[in-house]
Design a protein around this motif. Structure first.
Motif, mmCIF file in Angstrom:
data_model
loop_
_atom_site.group_PDB
_atom_site.id
_atom_site.type_symbol
_atom_site.label_atom_id
_atom_site.label_comp_id
_atom_site.label_asym_id
_atom_site.label_seq_id
_atom_site.Cartn_x
_atom_site.Cartn_y
_atom_site.Cartn_z
ATOM 1 N N ALA A 14 -24.644 34.244 -38.531
ATOM 2 C CA ALA A 14 -25.411 35.276 -37.826
ATOM 3 C C ALA A 14 -24.916 36.674 -38.188
ATOM 4 O O ALA A 14 -25.703 37.627 -38.259
ATOM 5 C CB ALA A 14 -25.302 35.050 -36.321
ATOM 6 N N SER A 15 -23.622 36.797 -38.467
ATOM 7 C CA SER A 15 -23.044 38.113 -38.764
ATOM 8 C C SER A 15 -23.574 38.722 -40.052
ATOM 9 O O SER A 15 -23.557 39.943 -40.223
ATOM 10 C CB SER A 15 -21.523 38.005 -38.831
ATOM 11 O OG SER A 15 -21.137 37.054 -39.820
ATOM 12 N N SER A 16 -24.066 37.914 -40.958
ATOM 13 C CA SER A 16 -24.544 38.427 -42.245
ATOM 14 C C SER A 16 -26.054 38.232 -42.437
ATOM 15 O O SER A 16 -26.578 38.538 -43.500
ATOM 16 C CB SER A 16 -23.795 37.743 -43.390
ATOM 17 O OG SER A 16 -23.909 36.332 -43.289
ATOM 18 N N HIS A 17 -26.752 37.712 -41.406
ATOM 19 C CA HIS A 17 -28.190 37.478 -41.502
ATOM 20 C C HIS A 17 -28.863 37.929 -40.204
ATOM 21 O O HIS A 17 -29.464 37.134 -39.469
ATOM 22 C CB HIS A 17 -28.485 35.989 -41.760
ATOM 23 C CG HIS A 17 -28.007 35.496 -43.083
ATOM 24 N ND1 HIS A 17 -26.685 35.188 -43.337
ATOM 25 C CD2 HIS A 17 -28.665 35.260 -44.256
ATOM 26 C CE1 HIS A 17 -26.554 34.777 -44.592
ATOM 27 N NE2 HIS A 17 -27.742 34.811 -45.164
ATOM 28 N N LYS A 18 -28.761 39.216 -39.946
ATOM 29 C CA LYS A 18 -29.251 39.771 -38.683
ATOM 30 C C LYS A 18 -30.738 39.497 -38.474
ATOM 31 O O LYS A 18 -31.162 39.032 -37.408
ATOM 32 C CB LYS A 18 -28.979 41.276 -38.645
ATOM 33 C CG LYS A 18 -29.396 41.937 -37.337
ATOM 34 C CD LYS A 18 -29.080 43.429 -37.364
ATOM 35 C CE LYS A 18 -29.557 44.088 -36.059
ATOM 36 N NZ LYS A 18 -29.286 45.558 -36.061
ATOM 37 N N SER A 19 -31.549 39.784 -39.482
ATOM 38 C CA SER A 19 -32.993 39.610 -39.348
ATOM 39 C C SER A 19 -33.358 38.145 -39.123
ATOM 40 O O SER A 19 -34.209 37.825 -38.283
ATOM 41 C CB SER A 19 -33.699 40.132 -40.599
ATOM 42 O OG SER A 19 -35.078 39.891 -40.548
ATOM 43 N N TYR A 40 -31.607 35.798 -37.727
ATOM 44 C CA TYR A 40 -31.233 35.342 -36.394
ATOM 45 C C TYR A 40 -32.051 36.020 -35.297
ATOM 46 O O TYR A 40 -32.161 35.476 -34.185
ATOM 47 C CB TYR A 40 -29.724 35.494 -36.179
ATOM 48 C CG TYR A 40 -28.966 34.334 -36.785
ATOM 49 C CD1 TYR A 40 -28.624 33.229 -36.016
ATOM 50 C CD2 TYR A 40 -28.651 34.309 -38.142
ATOM 51 C CE1 TYR A 40 -27.967 32.142 -36.561
ATOM 52 C CE2 TYR A 40 -27.991 33.227 -38.710
ATOM 53 C CZ TYR A 40 -27.653 32.144 -37.914
ATOM 54 O OH TYR A 40 -27.006 31.056 -38.467
ATOM 55 N N GLU A 41 -32.633 37.159 -35.595
ATOM 56 C CA GLU A 41 -33.586 37.750 -34.654
ATOM 57 C C GLU A 41 -34.839 36.875 -34.570
ATOM 58 O O GLU A 41 -35.399 36.652 -33.500
ATOM 59 C CB GLU A 41 -33.944 39.169 -35.090
ATOM 60 C CG GLU A 41 -32.824 40.173 -34.834
ATOM 61 C CD GLU A 41 -33.138 41.554 -35.373
ATOM 62 O OE1 GLU A 41 -34.170 41.702 -36.063
ATOM 63 O OE2 GLU A 41 -32.354 42.489 -35.105
#
Length: 443
Positions: free
Chosen positions: A244-249, A251-252
């Motif tokens: 999640a820390s490197s794939h913000k979009s 995980y939104e």
């Protein structure tokens, strides 16, 4: 240990290396060519294959005392060069000049259907990718070194490499392929990185070259759109860790889908080593990997493994993949993603801590020395794994001594004091007296 229906000897594997060395150009000037280039390469390889830094020195002494030596009988080495001669000559040879045996071994394994034993998900082979550091120094450096500048004004020069490894959930052995060095490229001033190196490896190694369906496994570094797209273009499938820390979009999107109950959840009960484990998972197909358009559409899943006996979670991770997800195949998908750890436990960590001394500075040189020595070390690791898969004498000798370190300690001691006509005689020497005659006859 499983005995496969075909076999290959150490000498036959070493011949794969010999065949490529016949084509090495000799750019030495002058008339002093006492040692052939192939002798220099095989001499260096023999040190890694026996895991004996003093192997050549011991064989020189044996030859003086007894008129024969294991360098010739086991490796076909007619003349034994000294360490400095080896380093000086190998420094001129690019490591890629000894890469062909990796492909030759692959073709032999495929032809003899050994690779079929590594197939798992959708009858595909799992190929784990990871980078590791194998050289560092505060002083020695070359044009291809990357460097770290420290606050105290000092600089550390280092070399890294990507080591692609074929893995399988039920196989202790791994099959390593040709490496990709993380190094400053010719004419470049900026540092190289693992991201750029894996792209080079993918471009040089399309799945069509292997003529095999392959799923790539990798950590969060690889789950970026450029790498995923290139992997697909080159004919690969993939299962990559996606945090999640490197794939913000991403995980939104997942948060939105979770609120709208669009994410599928399930559980699988599994007994593993007398433990009752619960594989709790959730997944969704067809989500955009990034916010920027165009975005690659991927499938995402998260797994949590719960140990009923210990009443605690023993593993948790999230992945993206281009494999379609459904309840029927989630157990194999989860197992495939977890098998990535074998590149550490059965790959890089073993290379560092079990006799191959991956991080030891065997020599840096001015051009190629550190890289070609590493390539020969990785080639010896490959040959050992192949022998452990298909050579009965090697298997029985390993089983007799159980631990890898014990096996190579005995190899080092035996080749120092005893002369062996061939590898079979050496392995039979290790095995119990009661089995010697039967094993020689069946070999």
């Amino acid at each position: 240990m499983e005995i496969l229906p075909v076999t290959i000897s150490p000498s036959e594997l070493i011949e794969f290396l010999f065949l490529q060395l016949d084509n090495l150009p000799d750019e030495r000037k002058g008339l002093n060519k006492t040692y052939e280039i192939r002798d220099m390469v095989i001499a260096a390889f023999s040190v890694f294959f026996t895991q004996c830094p003093s192997f050549l020195e011991h064989q020189s002494l044996m030859k003086k005392r007894r008129g024969k030596d294991n360098a010739l009988s086991l490796f076909g080495l007619k003349k034994i060069p000294c360490d400095n001669q080896i380093r000086n000559l190998l420094d001129r040879i690019p490591a890629t000049r000894v890469f062909e045996p990796f492909q030759t071994v692959w073709e032999w394994l495929k032809k003899n259907q050994i690779l079929n034993h590594f197939k798992y998900l959708d009858e595909e082979i799992l190929l784990a990718l990871d980078g590791t550091e194998y050289y560092s120094s505060k002083k020695m450096n070359c044009l291809h070194c990357n460097c770290r500048h420290h606050r105290n004004g000092t600089t550390t020069y280092y070399h890294q490499v990507i080591t692609p490894v074929i893995v399988a959930p039920d196989k202790k052995q791994v099959i390593n392929l040709e490496p990709e060095f993380i190094r400053k490229q010719d004419g470049e001033t900026k540092q190289d990185c693992e991201n750029a190196a894996i792209k080079r490896w993918l471009l040089k190694n399309p799945a069509s070259k292997k003529n095999q369906k392959i799923t790539l496994l990798g950590d969060d570094l690889y789950s970026r759109q450029p790498i995923c797209e290139l992997a697909i273009e080159q004919g690969y499938n993939f299962i990559f860790v996606a945090l999640a820390s490197s794939h913000k979009s991403l995980y939104e999107w997942l948060e939105f889908l979770e609120k709208n109950k669009k994410i599928i959840k399930g559980q699988v009960r599994k007994y593993q080593k007398n433990k009752l484990l619960y594989y709790k998972y959730k997944y969704v197909n067809n989500v955009p990997l990034r916010e920027t358009e165009p975005s690659l559409i991927v499938n995402w899943y998260e797994v949590e493994i719960y140990d009923k006996g210990k009443e605690k979670v023993i593993y948790q991770n999230s992945f993206i993949t281009n494999h379609q997800l459904n309840d029927e195949r989630m157990e194999k998908i989860i197992t495939s993603g977890r098998t990535r750890w074998k590149i550490e436990n059965e790959g890089n960590n073993l290379l560092k801590n079990q006799g191959y001394n991956l991080e030891h500075n065997f020599g840096h040189g001015k051009e190629n020395l550190s890289e070609i020595l590493l390539a020969l070390n990785l080639l010896s690791f490959l040959f050992h794994n192949v022998l452990e898969l298909v050579n009965e004498l090697y298997q029985k000798a390993r089983s007799k001594l159980e631990k890898r370190k014990t096996f190579f300690n005995d190899i080092r001691a035996l080749v120092k004091y005893e002369w062996f006509e061939d590898w079979s005689e050496l392995f039979v020497y290790i095995i119990s007296e009661g089995e010697q005659k039967r094993l020689i006859n069946t070999s």
